[in-house]
Scaffold this active site. Structure first.
Site, PDB file in Angstrom:
ATOM      1  N   LYS A 179      -4.247   0.618  11.162  1.00  0.00           N
ATOM      2  CA  LYS A 179      -3.680  -0.584  10.525  1.00  0.00           C
ATOM      3  C   LYS A 179      -2.278  -0.291   9.989  1.00  0.00           C
ATOM      4  O   LYS A 179      -1.331  -1.038  10.239  1.00  0.00           O
ATOM      5  CB  LYS A 179      -4.599  -1.030   9.372  1.00  0.00           C
ATOM      6  N   LYS A 198       5.223   2.277   1.440  1.00  0.00           N
ATOM      7  CA  LYS A 198       3.854   2.634   1.854  1.00  0.00           C
ATOM      8  C   LYS A 198       3.780   2.879   3.367  1.00  0.00           C
ATOM      9  O   LYS A 198       3.217   3.872   3.824  1.00  0.00           O
ATOM     10  CB  LYS A 198       2.916   1.494   1.451  1.00  0.00           C
ATOM     11  N   THR A 205      -2.547  -3.507   1.189  1.00  0.00           N
ATOM     12  CA  THR A 205      -1.533  -3.037   2.141  1.00  0.00           C
ATOM     13  C   THR A 205      -1.330  -4.157   3.151  1.00  0.00           C
ATOM     14  O   THR A 205      -2.267  -4.508   3.878  1.00  0.00           O
ATOM     15  CB  THR A 205      -2.010  -1.772   2.872  1.00  0.00           C
TER      16      THR A 205
HETATM   17  P1  NAD Z   1     -12.582  -3.959   1.558  1.00  0.00           P
HETATM   18  O1  NAD Z   1     -12.766  -4.708   2.826  1.00  0.00           O
HETATM   19  O2  NAD Z   1     -13.642  -3.035   1.068  1.00  0.00           O
HETATM   20  O3  NAD Z   1     -12.270  -5.013   0.358  1.00  0.00           O
HETATM   21  C1  NAD Z   1     -11.603  -6.228   0.513  1.00  0.00           C
HETATM   22  C2  NAD Z   1     -12.364  -7.268  -0.285  1.00  0.00           C
HETATM   23  O4  NAD Z   1     -11.671  -8.518  -0.201  1.00  0.00           O
HETATM   24  C3  NAD Z   1     -13.784  -7.522   0.253  1.00  0.00           C
HETATM   25  O5  NAD Z   1     -14.732  -7.352  -0.792  1.00  0.00           O
HETATM   26  C4  NAD Z   1     -13.740  -8.971   0.748  1.00  0.00           C
HETATM   27  O6  NAD Z   1     -14.968  -9.651   0.585  1.00  0.00           O
HETATM   28  C5  NAD Z   1     -12.651  -9.545  -0.134  1.00  0.00           C
HETATM   29  N1  NAD Z   1     -12.060 -10.759   0.405  1.00  0.00           N
HETATM   30  C6  NAD Z   1     -11.721 -11.027   1.699  1.00  0.00           C
HETATM   31  N2  NAD Z   1     -11.201 -12.257   1.803  1.00  0.00           N
HETATM   32  C7  NAD Z   1     -11.185 -12.788   0.549  1.00  0.00           C
HETATM   33  C8  NAD Z   1     -10.766 -14.031   0.010  1.00  0.00           C
HETATM   34  N3  NAD Z   1     -10.243 -14.985   0.756  1.00  0.00           N
HETATM   35  N4  NAD Z   1     -10.914 -14.224  -1.341  1.00  0.00           N
HETATM   36  C9  NAD Z   1     -11.462 -13.258  -2.116  1.00  0.00           C
HETATM   37  N5  NAD Z   1     -11.877 -12.057  -1.663  1.00  0.00           N
HETATM   38  C10 NAD Z   1     -11.736 -11.837  -0.342  1.00  0.00           C
HETATM   39  O7  NAD Z   1     -11.185  -3.169   1.708  1.00  0.00           O
HETATM   40  P2  NAD Z   1     -10.632  -1.987   0.799  1.00  0.00           P
HETATM   41  O8  NAD Z   1     -10.947  -0.675   1.433  1.00  0.00           O
HETATM   42  O9  NAD Z   1     -11.003  -2.239  -0.624  1.00  0.00           O
HETATM   43  O10 NAD Z   1      -9.054  -2.183   1.019  1.00  0.00           O
HETATM   44  C11 NAD Z   1      -8.344  -3.211   0.347  1.00  0.00           C
HETATM   45  C12 NAD Z   1      -6.866  -3.039   0.640  1.00  0.00           C
HETATM   46  O11 NAD Z   1      -6.432  -1.753   0.194  1.00  0.00           O
HETATM   47  C13 NAD Z   1      -6.505  -3.110   2.125  1.00  0.00           C
HETATM   48  O12 NAD Z   1      -5.306  -3.819   2.263  1.00  0.00           O
HETATM   49  C14 NAD Z   1      -6.368  -1.645   2.530  1.00  0.00           C
HETATM   50  O13 NAD Z   1      -5.474  -1.466   3.618  1.00  0.00           O
HETATM   51  C15 NAD Z   1      -5.808  -1.048   1.261  1.00  0.00           C
HETATM   52  N6  NAD Z   1      -6.084   0.392   1.090  1.00  0.00           N
HETATM   53  C16 NAD Z   1      -7.337   0.886   1.329  1.00  0.00           C
HETATM   54  C17 NAD Z   1      -7.562   2.253   1.156  1.00  0.00           C
HETATM   55  C18 NAD Z   1      -8.930   2.849   1.409  1.00  0.00           C
HETATM   56  O14 NAD Z   1      -9.035   4.077   1.484  1.00  0.00           O
HETATM   57  N7  NAD Z   1      -9.989   2.032   1.525  1.00  0.00           N
HETATM   58  C19 NAD Z   1      -6.518   3.096   0.748  1.00  0.00           C
HETATM   59  C20 NAD Z   1      -5.274   2.544   0.462  1.00  0.00           C
HETATM   60  C21 NAD Z   1      -5.062   1.183   0.646  1.00  0.00           C
END
Ligand code: NAD
Length: 290
Positions: free
Chosen positions: A237, A162, A87
């Site tokens: 966010k 979204k 997102t």
């Molecule tokens: P998270 O922080 O658990 O996962 C993100 C991952 O990206 C981490 O493992 C981190 O180490 C990795 N990362 C960061 N920088 C990086 C880089 N330069 N190269 C490679 N990997 C890198 O977050 P999440 O909950 O999995 O959410 C991910 C996305 O999905 C976000 O944009 C969030 O807004 C969206 N989202 C989350 C949810 C939810 O319920 N968690 C629901 C819908 C959408």
């Protein structure tokens, strides 16, 4: 398909696992050095891209997406499809499309709804933006990781859908929480309140599916001491992204702005790490002036 997956956090890891279960060959990269069963981890992001037919990113925000795309697009196979499921702001999504396009790649912005539970169960909803050709190449993967996909339009349309959806959700959850808090103070039984509202014109997802009052309606995070679920800081966010987008196109969103302010206050005052429906106990502890 040979698939590269970058960003294997709370959402990315179970999504990648479902692709493996469906028989795809998945290689992955994450700066946190995580492991996911069945996914071969690489030492760098470009290593997870070379020779792949599809590349999926699931990253924290638009700044990180831009920097990762800066590293990986030149390693992409011509004609491969790059799918960003993070997102992010609409501007970063469009920039990512432009970078992919300039490198001869197909691209789709495809943020999701459904949270960690939906990612694990393969029941996410995907909101996709990009060309018909790119969407059609990505669609079989959406069908594995999710149960519903809408092709919303051209580049950035998925992110636009979204943040508009989540702006409605943030506003409606606040409305439901303040109504339940008022009902409490008027001496109304919460079950009766639910029975009326869930079958009347106040019915909405925040009442009928995700009721913020514990013990009322279907099971939801309120029944689990408001453990997320969908954490308040993630709602903040998305509301912040909707306000950035509204500023960029001069759209009036008075309720969206107020919702962003309230979630900002809530996150700073006990809401961080709690489900976004925990606005209800927060309101309960307040009067009209505090
Ligand atoms: P998270 O922080 O658990 O996962 C993100 C991952 O990206 C981490 O493992 C981190 O180490 C990795 N990362 C960061 N920088 C990086 C880089 N330069 N190269 C490679 N990997 C890198 O977050 P999440 O909950 O999995 O959410 C991910 C996305 O999905 C976000 O944009 C969030 O807004 C969206 N989202 C989350 C949810 C939810 O319920 N968690 C629901 C819908 C959408």
């Amino acid at each position: 398909m040979r698939i590269g997956f970058i960003g294997l956090g709370n959402m990315g890891a179970p999504m990648a696992a479902n692709l493996v279960k469906a028989g795809h060959e998945v290689v992955g990269f994450d700066v946190a050095g995580v492991t996911v069963e069945g996914v071969k981890m690489t030492a760098s992001a470009p290593d997870a891209v070379r020779g792949m037919e599809a590349v999926i990113t699931m990253l924290p925000n638009g700044g990180i997406l831009r920097s990762v795309y800066g590293e990986i697009v030149s390693a992409g196979e011509k004609g491969a499809v790059f799918i960003d499921c993070s997102t992010v702001d609409v501007e970063s999504a469009r920039l990512a499309h432009d970078m992919a396009d300039a490198a001869g790649l197909l691209s789709v912005d495809a943020p999701v709804s459904g949270g960690i539970g939906g990612a694990a169960a393969g029941t996410l909803t995907f909101m996709a933006g990009g060309s018909k050709e790119a969407f059609e190449k990505a669609a079989p993967l959406f069908d594995i990781m999710g149960q519903k996909t809408v092709h919303c339009g051209q580049a950035g349309a998925g992110q636009a859908a979204k943040i508009c959806n989540n702006m409605i959700l943030g506003i409606s959850m606040i409305g439901v929480c303040e109504a339940f808090s008022l009902a409490d103070k008027l001496g109304l039984d919460r079950q009766k309140m639910y029975d009326v509202v869930s079958t009347s014109s106040g019915a909405c997802w925040s009442v009928n599916t995700y009721c913020p009052a514990p013990g009322v309606g279907p099971k939801s995070p309120s029944d689990n001491d408001y453990k997320p679920g969908f954490a308040s800081e993630l709602m903040l966010k998305d509301l912040t992204l909707s306000q950035q987008a509204a500023d960029a196109v001069d759209a009036p969103t008075p309720m969206g702005r107020r919702a962003a302010e309230l979630y900002g206050e809530f996150v700073e005052n006990g809401g961080r790490g709690r489900d976004f429906s925990a606005m209800l106990p927060w309101f309960q502890g307040k009067g009209r002036t505090n």
